[in-house]
Write a protein that holds these residues in place. Structure first.
Motif, PDB file in Angstrom:
ATOM      1  N   SER A 119      13.002  -5.462   6.835  1.00  0.00           N
ATOM      2  CA  SER A 119      12.168  -4.460   7.499  1.00  0.00           C
ATOM      3  C   SER A 119      13.034  -3.262   7.847  1.00  0.00           C
ATOM      4  N   ILE A 120      12.474  -2.074   7.763  1.00  0.00           N
ATOM      5  CA  ILE A 120      13.230  -0.865   8.056  1.00  0.00           C
ATOM      6  C   ILE A 120      12.397   0.068   8.921  1.00  0.00           C
ATOM      7  N   THR A 121      13.092   0.899   9.691  1.00  0.00           N
ATOM      8  CA  THR A 121      12.434   1.918  10.486  1.00  0.00           C
ATOM      9  C   THR A 121      12.245   3.166   9.633  1.00  0.00           C
ATOM     10  N   ALA A 122      11.495   4.117  10.177  1.00  0.00           N
ATOM     11  CA  ALA A 122      11.240   5.348   9.428  1.00  0.00           C
ATOM     12  C   ALA A 122      12.532   6.113   9.158  1.00  0.00           C
ATOM     13  N   SER A 123      13.417   6.130  10.165  1.00  0.00           N
ATOM     14  CA  SER A 123      14.680   6.862   9.994  1.00  0.00           C
ATOM     15  C   SER A 123      15.576   6.205   8.940  1.00  0.00           C
ATOM     16  N   GLU A 124      15.401   4.914   8.700  1.00  0.00           N
ATOM     17  CA  GLU A 124      16.154   4.219   7.655  1.00  0.00           C
ATOM     18  C   GLU A 124      15.471   4.340   6.299  1.00  0.00           C
ATOM     19  N   ALA A 125      14.153   4.427   6.299  1.00  0.00           N
ATOM     20  CA  ALA A 125      13.394   4.434   5.054  1.00  0.00           C
ATOM     21  C   ALA A 125      13.616   5.710   4.242  1.00  0.00           C
TER      22      ALA A 125
ATOM     23  N   GLN B 140       9.242   1.361  -8.709  1.00  0.00           N
ATOM     24  CA  GLN B 140       9.759   2.069  -9.884  1.00  0.00           C
ATOM     25  C   GLN B 140       8.749   3.077 -10.418  1.00  0.00           C
ATOM     26  N   SER B 141       7.462   2.700 -10.399  1.00  0.00           N
ATOM     27  CA  SER B 141       6.441   3.602 -10.934  1.00  0.00           C
ATOM     28  C   SER B 141       6.308   4.872 -10.105  1.00  0.00           C
ATOM     29  N   ARG B 142       6.716   4.839  -8.836  1.00  0.00           N
ATOM     30  CA  ARG B 142       6.631   6.019  -7.967  1.00  0.00           C
ATOM     31  C   ARG B 142       7.997   6.635  -7.710  1.00  0.00           C
ATOM     32  N   GLY B 143       9.049   6.141  -8.392  1.00  0.00           N
ATOM     33  CA  GLY B 143      10.379   6.709  -8.221  1.00  0.00           C
ATOM     34  C   GLY B 143      11.006   6.397  -6.887  1.00  0.00           C
ATOM     35  N   ARG B 144      10.685   5.240  -6.316  1.00  0.00           N
ATOM     36  CA  ARG B 144      11.239   4.867  -5.019  1.00  0.00           C
ATOM     37  C   ARG B 144      12.245   3.741  -5.184  1.00  0.00           C
ATOM     38  N   ASN B 145      12.867   3.335  -4.087  1.00  0.00           N
ATOM     39  CA  ASN B 145      13.938   2.352  -4.083  1.00  0.00           C
ATOM     40  C   ASN B 145      13.391   0.958  -4.415  1.00  0.00           C
ATOM     41  N   SER B 146      13.566   0.565  -5.661  1.00  0.00           N
ATOM     42  CA  SER B 146      13.032  -0.730  -6.096  1.00  0.00           C
ATOM     43  C   SER B 146      13.878  -1.895  -5.563  1.00  0.00           C
ATOM     44  N   GLU B 147      15.182  -1.635  -5.320  1.00  0.00           N
ATOM     45  CA  GLU B 147      16.029  -2.703  -4.790  1.00  0.00           C
ATOM     46  C   GLU B 147      15.594  -3.091  -3.383  1.00  0.00           C
TER      47      GLU B 147
ATOM     48  N   LEU C 147       0.834  -1.202   0.000  1.00  0.00           N
ATOM     49  CA  LEU C 147       0.000   0.000   0.000  1.00  0.00           C
ATOM     50  C   LEU C 147       0.865   1.247   0.000  1.00  0.00           C
ATOM     51  N   VAL C 148       1.950   1.214   0.789  1.00  0.00           N
ATOM     52  CA  VAL C 148       2.860   2.358   0.845  1.00  0.00           C
ATOM     53  C   VAL C 148       3.575   2.532  -0.493  1.00  0.00           C
ATOM     54  N   LEU C 149       4.053   1.430  -1.078  1.00  0.00           N
ATOM     55  CA  LEU C 149       4.777   1.510  -2.349  1.00  0.00           C
ATOM     56  C   LEU C 149       3.894   2.042  -3.476  1.00  0.00           C
ATOM     57  N   ALA C 150       2.599   1.690  -3.454  1.00  0.00           N
ATOM     58  CA  ALA C 150       1.705   2.087  -4.544  1.00  0.00           C
ATOM     59  C   ALA C 150       1.206   3.517  -4.423  1.00  0.00           C
ATOM     60  N   SER C 151       1.274   4.104  -3.247  1.00  0.00           N
ATOM     61  CA  SER C 151       0.691   5.429  -3.021  1.00  0.00           C
ATOM     62  C   SER C 151       1.455   6.520  -3.763  1.00  0.00           C
ATOM     63  N   HIS C 152       0.754   7.624  -4.056  1.00  0.00           N
ATOM     64  CA  HIS C 152       1.376   8.745  -4.762  1.00  0.00           C
ATOM     65  C   HIS C 152       2.410   9.433  -3.882  1.00  0.00           C
ATOM     66  N   VAL C 153       2.097   9.566  -2.600  1.00  0.00           N
ATOM     67  CA  VAL C 153       3.028  10.132  -1.621  1.00  0.00           C
ATOM     68  C   VAL C 153       3.115   9.157  -0.459  1.00  0.00           C
ATOM     69  N   ALA C 154       4.341   8.779  -0.070  1.00  0.00           N
ATOM     70  CA  ALA C 154       4.542   7.819   1.016  1.00  0.00           C
ATOM     71  C   ALA C 154       5.186   8.530   2.193  1.00  0.00           C
ATOM     72  N   ALA C 155       4.550   8.431   3.367  1.00  0.00           N
ATOM     73  CA  ALA C 155       5.066   9.087   4.559  1.00  0.00           C
ATOM     74  C   ALA C 155       5.016   8.132   5.736  1.00  0.00           C
ATOM     75  N   MET C 156       5.885   8.401   6.718  1.00  0.00           N
ATOM     76  CA  MET C 156       5.919   7.573   7.920  1.00  0.00           C
ATOM     77  C   MET C 156       6.061   8.463   9.150  1.00  0.00           C
ATOM     78  N   HIS C 157       5.492   8.010  10.251  1.00  0.00           N
ATOM     79  CA  HIS C 157       5.752   8.647  11.538  1.00  0.00           C
ATOM     80  C   HIS C 157       7.191   8.323  11.916  1.00  0.00           C
TER      81      HIS C 157
ATOM     82  N   HIS D   3      15.196   6.232   0.299  1.00  0.00           N
ATOM     83  CA  HIS D   3      14.182   6.652  -0.682  1.00  0.00           C
ATOM     84  C   HIS D   3      13.073   5.604  -0.827  1.00  0.00           C
ATOM     85  N   ALA D   4      12.809   4.906   0.288  1.00  0.00           N
ATOM     86  CA  ALA D   4      11.675   3.984   0.304  1.00  0.00           C
ATOM     87  C   ALA D   4      10.379   4.744   0.544  1.00  0.00           C
TER      88      ALA D   4
END
Length: 409
Positions: A143-149, A125-132, A76-86, A153-154
């Motif tokens: 799994s990653i924390t917000a500070s790592e994400a 890739q479709s949202r310009g985020r880290n595909s690797e 859901l996060v990867l597909a969204s137009h804007v991805a944000a985390m607390h 560019h996740a």
């Protein structure tokens, strides 16, 4: 829109209706607050498709503090137009699993993992985020924390609350249905999407434990109605519970599991009518436990019943069976307490003389009876009931030792 808990078809319904409401209101964006451990694969694909063709930008926000977007939530996060985390949140661990959370084995594992990894990579890739990293989340359960994400560019931004999120999203340009859309959230009003009563009820029912208890309650209600015809209410209750389980179909269920639970019900009923020394009950418990473990074992579904609930239910059924068996044994040992069988040996009083081999009348059990005796009995004399033949009672003289035994008793 808040997504809190497992992702099911009910979640997909909520998202689609929230998008329709956002479009109707000419909203600048739909903010989806996410805190989920994962969910159904088919529901996740449906949600992702709805986001990809959404009429307004979708801002995925992993919140509040301590929230996670695990497994299906990652997509859901990867597909969204804007991805944000607390700042205090996490996401990832999207590796597909099989029944009971175990690894998929053999060739099927390669097929499922490769397909899911390609899906995650294409979304990123479709949202310009880290595909690797998106691929590692599937293949290695990364799994990653917000500070790592954010450095990876996740995700696009970190926000401690909704006002901060809207402020940072201001001015971002995203692609909505193939066209550029500049997000303008400055000075806008945040409107919370409120699900309808039906949607709220379905969200509550979309829990394995609730459906399991409803299934057992429905079977119990029908059992009581069949064994005690005319009560009506237990039958209606049973039909209502089973109607909710099978009519709404909020979670997929395994057919073999349902058959085993049905077989368990039949074995418990048969135990009442067949002398099996408990073997039918043991077989019924085995079917109940096996069926409970398999009930939600459906490919692509992470929902399972907790073992404590399964074994607790089995314990209750076993205790009930032992209780019923004890009561039946006690009644059998006690013998008859009413009716003709219980009258044998009881004391009666002669009302009209009974000649030897002839008939007279006695008073017994609150009524007058025709009586016969092999010995002559005078009116007023006590007598003993020896047998009952319809409305004719065979009696004999009441002996002194019987009076003494009665006193001792």
């Amino acid at each position: 829109l808040e997504i809190d808990g497992g992702i099911t078809q009910v979640t997909a319904d909520l998202l689609e209706q929230a998008l329709a409401e956002a479009d109707r209101r000419k909203a600048q964006a739909l903010v989806v607050s996410i805190d989920t451990p994962g969910g159904l694969l088919e529901a996740t694909r449906r949600i992702v498709h709805a986001i990809l063709v959404a009429p307004v930008p979708v801002i995925a926000y992993v919140a509040p503090a301590g929230a996670r977007a695990a497994s299906a939530g990652t997509f859901l996060v990867l597909a969204s137009h804007v991805a944000a985390m607390h700042p205090i949140s996490s996401m990832g661990a999207a590796h597909p699993v099989g029944a009971f959370g175990t690894d998929i084995e053999g060739t099927m594992k390669d097929k499922v993992v490769n397909d899911t990894a390609a899906w995650a990579r294409s979304l990123a890739q479709s949202r310009g985020r880290n595909s690797e990293w998106a691929e590692r989340a599937v293949r290695e359960s990364s799994s990653i924390t917000a500070s790592e994400a954010l450095p990876l560019h996740a995700v696009d931004l970190l926000a401690g609350d909704l006002p901060s999120l809207l402020e940072q999203a201001e001015g971002k340009v995203v692609a909505v249905q193939g066209s550029a859309w500049r997000v303008s959230t400055g000075g806008t009003e945040a409107v919370r999407f409120e699900p309808s009563f039906r949607q709220s009820l379905l969200a509550v029912l979309a829990h394995p434990a609730i459906l399991y208890l409803l299934l057992l309650a429905g079977a119990l209600g029908l059992y009581v109605e069949f064994t005690h015809p005319g009560l009506i209410l237990p039958g209606l209750f049973g039909v209502l519970c089973l109607g909710i389980v099978f009519g709404l179909q909020v979670l997929p269920m395994n057919g073999v599991g349902l058959l085993l639970i049905g077989a368990a019900a039949l074995l418990f009923i048969a135990e009442i009518y067949v002398t099996s020394l408990g073997l039918l009950t043991v077989a019924g418990l085995a079917c109940l436990i096996g069926g409970s473990y398999l009930l939600f074992d459906v490919p692509g579904s992470p929902f399972r019943l907790h073992p404590l609930l399964i074994w607790g239910t089995a314990f209750v059924f076993a205790g009930s069976a032992l209780g019923v068996g004890y009561l039946l044994l006690r009644v059998r040992r006690q013998g008859a307490t009413s009716g003709p069988e219980a009258w044998i040996g009881a004391e009666a009083r002669v009302v009209i003389e009974i000649p030897a081999g002839g008939r007279g009348k006695i008073f017994f059990d609150g009524a007058y009876w025709d009586a016969t005796s092999s010995e002559r009995l005078e009116p007023g004399a006590p007598c003993r009931v020896d047998a009952v033949h319809g409305l004719l009672v065979s009696v004999s003289p009441w002996r002194a030792e019987q009076t003494r035994q009665r006193g001792e008793t």
